[in-house]
Write a protein that holds these residues in place. Structure first.
Motif, short mmCIF file in Angstrom:
data_model
loop_
_atom_site.label_atom_id
_atom_site.label_comp_id
_atom_site.label_asym_id
_atom_site.label_seq_id
_atom_site.Cartn_x
_atom_site.Cartn_y
_atom_site.Cartn_z
N LEU A 169 -20.00 -1.19 -35.88
CA LEU A 169 -19.56 -1.26 -34.50
C LEU A 169 -18.49 -0.41 -34.20
CD1 LEU A 169 -19.23 -5.50 -34.40
CD2 LEU A 169 -20.62 -3.82 -32.68
N GLY A 170 -17.52 -0.18 -35.20
CA GLY A 170 -16.60 0.95 -34.78
C GLY A 170 -17.09 2.37 -34.79
N VAL A 171 -18.08 2.70 -35.47
CA VAL A 171 -18.64 4.11 -35.33
C VAL A 171 -19.32 4.17 -34.18
CG1 VAL A 171 -20.30 5.23 -36.69
CG2 VAL A 171 -18.79 4.01 -37.78
N MET A 196 -10.07 -6.55 -37.85
CA MET A 196 -10.84 -7.66 -38.37
C MET A 196 -11.57 -7.35 -39.71
SD MET A 196 -12.87 -9.31 -34.74
CE MET A 196 -13.39 -7.70 -34.13
N ALA A 197 -11.60 -6.10 -39.92
CA ALA A 197 -12.38 -5.48 -41.03
C ALA A 197 -11.20 -5.60 -42.45
CB ALA A 197 -12.80 -4.14 -41.20
N ASP A 198 -10.02 -5.49 -41.93
CA ASP A 198 -9.02 -5.45 -42.88
C ASP A 198 -8.86 -7.23 -43.23
OD1 ASP A 198 -8.53 -2.81 -42.94
OD2 ASP A 198 -6.73 -3.02 -41.78
N ALA A 217 -24.54 -11.54 -35.36
CA ALA A 217 -24.97 -11.36 -36.79
C ALA A 217 -23.50 -11.50 -37.64
CB ALA A 217 -25.66 -10.33 -36.96
N CYS A 218 -22.61 -10.87 -37.11
CA CYS A 218 -21.34 -10.97 -37.90
C CYS A 218 -20.68 -12.19 -37.95
CB CYS A 218 -20.41 -10.09 -37.02
SG CYS A 218 -18.86 -9.69 -38.07
N LYS A 237 -20.89 -11.73 -50.74
CA LYS A 237 -21.94 -10.81 -50.06
C LYS A 237 -22.04 -11.18 -48.44
CE LYS A 237 -25.32 -11.51 -53.92
NZ LYS A 237 -26.35 -12.15 -54.26
N LYS A 238 -21.66 -12.30 -48.11
CA LYS A 238 -21.63 -12.46 -46.66
C LYS A 238 -20.40 -11.76 -46.16
CE LYS A 238 -25.31 -15.17 -46.26
NZ LYS A 238 -26.39 -14.77 -45.60
N LEU A 239 -19.37 -11.75 -46.72
CA LEU A 239 -18.12 -11.06 -46.31
C LEU A 239 -18.24 -9.80 -46.02
CD1 LEU A 239 -15.47 -13.59 -47.62
CD2 LEU A 239 -16.10 -13.46 -45.34
N GLN A 240 -19.04 -9.15 -47.36
CA GLN A 240 -19.32 -7.73 -47.28
C GLN A 240 -20.25 -7.24 -45.93
OE1 GLN A 240 -20.88 -6.64 -51.12
NE2 GLN A 240 -18.80 -6.90 -52.24
N ASN A 241 -21.21 -8.12 -45.87
CA ASN A 241 -21.95 -8.02 -44.66
C ASN A 241 -21.38 -8.03 -43.42
OD1 ASN A 241 -24.38 -7.75 -46.26
ND2 ASN A 241 -25.01 -9.82 -46.09
N ALA A 242 -20.37 -8.78 -43.20
CA ALA A 242 -19.63 -9.01 -42.02
C ALA A 242 -18.60 -7.62 -41.66
CB ALA A 242 -18.94 -10.10 -42.01
N ASN A 243 -18.16 -7.20 -43.02
CA ASN A 243 -17.32 -6.13 -42.84
C ASN A 243 -18.14 -4.85 -42.57
OD1 ASN A 243 -15.02 -4.71 -43.25
ND2 ASN A 243 -14.90 -4.54 -45.09
N ASP A 244 -19.38 -4.66 -43.14
CA ASP A 244 -20.45 -3.49 -42.74
C ASP A 244 -20.58 -3.44 -41.38
OD1 ASP A 244 -20.65 -2.68 -45.39
OD2 ASP A 244 -22.46 -3.75 -45.98
#
Length: 141
Positions: free
Chosen positions: A58-60, A80-82, A24-25, A46-53
């Motif tokens: 995944l980290g949590v 990657m989030a940064d 999905a990411c 929106k897509k980049l925010q979804n990827a960041n979420d």
């Protein structure tokens, strides 16, 4: 990515869910590139925010008692989030491609490990069945 019902998701193992999150990411990142190329910056956002979420989730979900691999994955997810945040601010496709490259490597390794685990589980079931069959008496007809 195939359509999954809520029931199908509940039947997945945590490892399979992780693989779905990776997919999905990647889908969100690739969509963001497409939107940026079409100058649809709100959709890309929106897509980049979804990827960041997804990367944050995944980290949590990491089990830190698993050792150094969990720590390394955490560092990669944070990196990657940064980079996704940076790409979102600048709408830089090269930065997104960098994240896709790293995530693709992780995804392929994860999927390979899943295949090996499934194969080992099937072999284990065969061994158990074979052990059981050794003690079964067959009556002549």
């Amino acid at each position: 990515m195939q359509f999954l019902s809520e029931e199908m998701i509940y039947q997945k193992t945590s490892q399979e869910l992780t693989a779905l999150l990776y997919e999905a990411c990647l889908d969100n990142l690739e969509s963001a590139i497409s939107h940026i190329n079409q100058k649809q910056f709100m959709e890309a956002n929106k897509k980049l925010q979804n990827a960041n979420d997804i990367l944050q989730r995944l980290g949590v979900g990491l089990k830190y008692e698993a050792g150094i691999v969990a720590d390394q994955l955490d560092a990669l997810y944070n990196y990657m989030a940064d980079r996704v945040i940076e790409a979102n601010v600048t709408k830089n496709v090269e930065t997104i491609n960098e994240v896709i490259s790293v995530l693709t490597t992780i995804t392929s390794s994860w999927n390979e490990a899943l295949k090996k685990k499934e194969h080992a589980a099937k072999l284990g079931l065969r061994k158990k069945a074979a052990a059981y069959e050794q003690h079964v008496m067959i009556s002549p007809e």
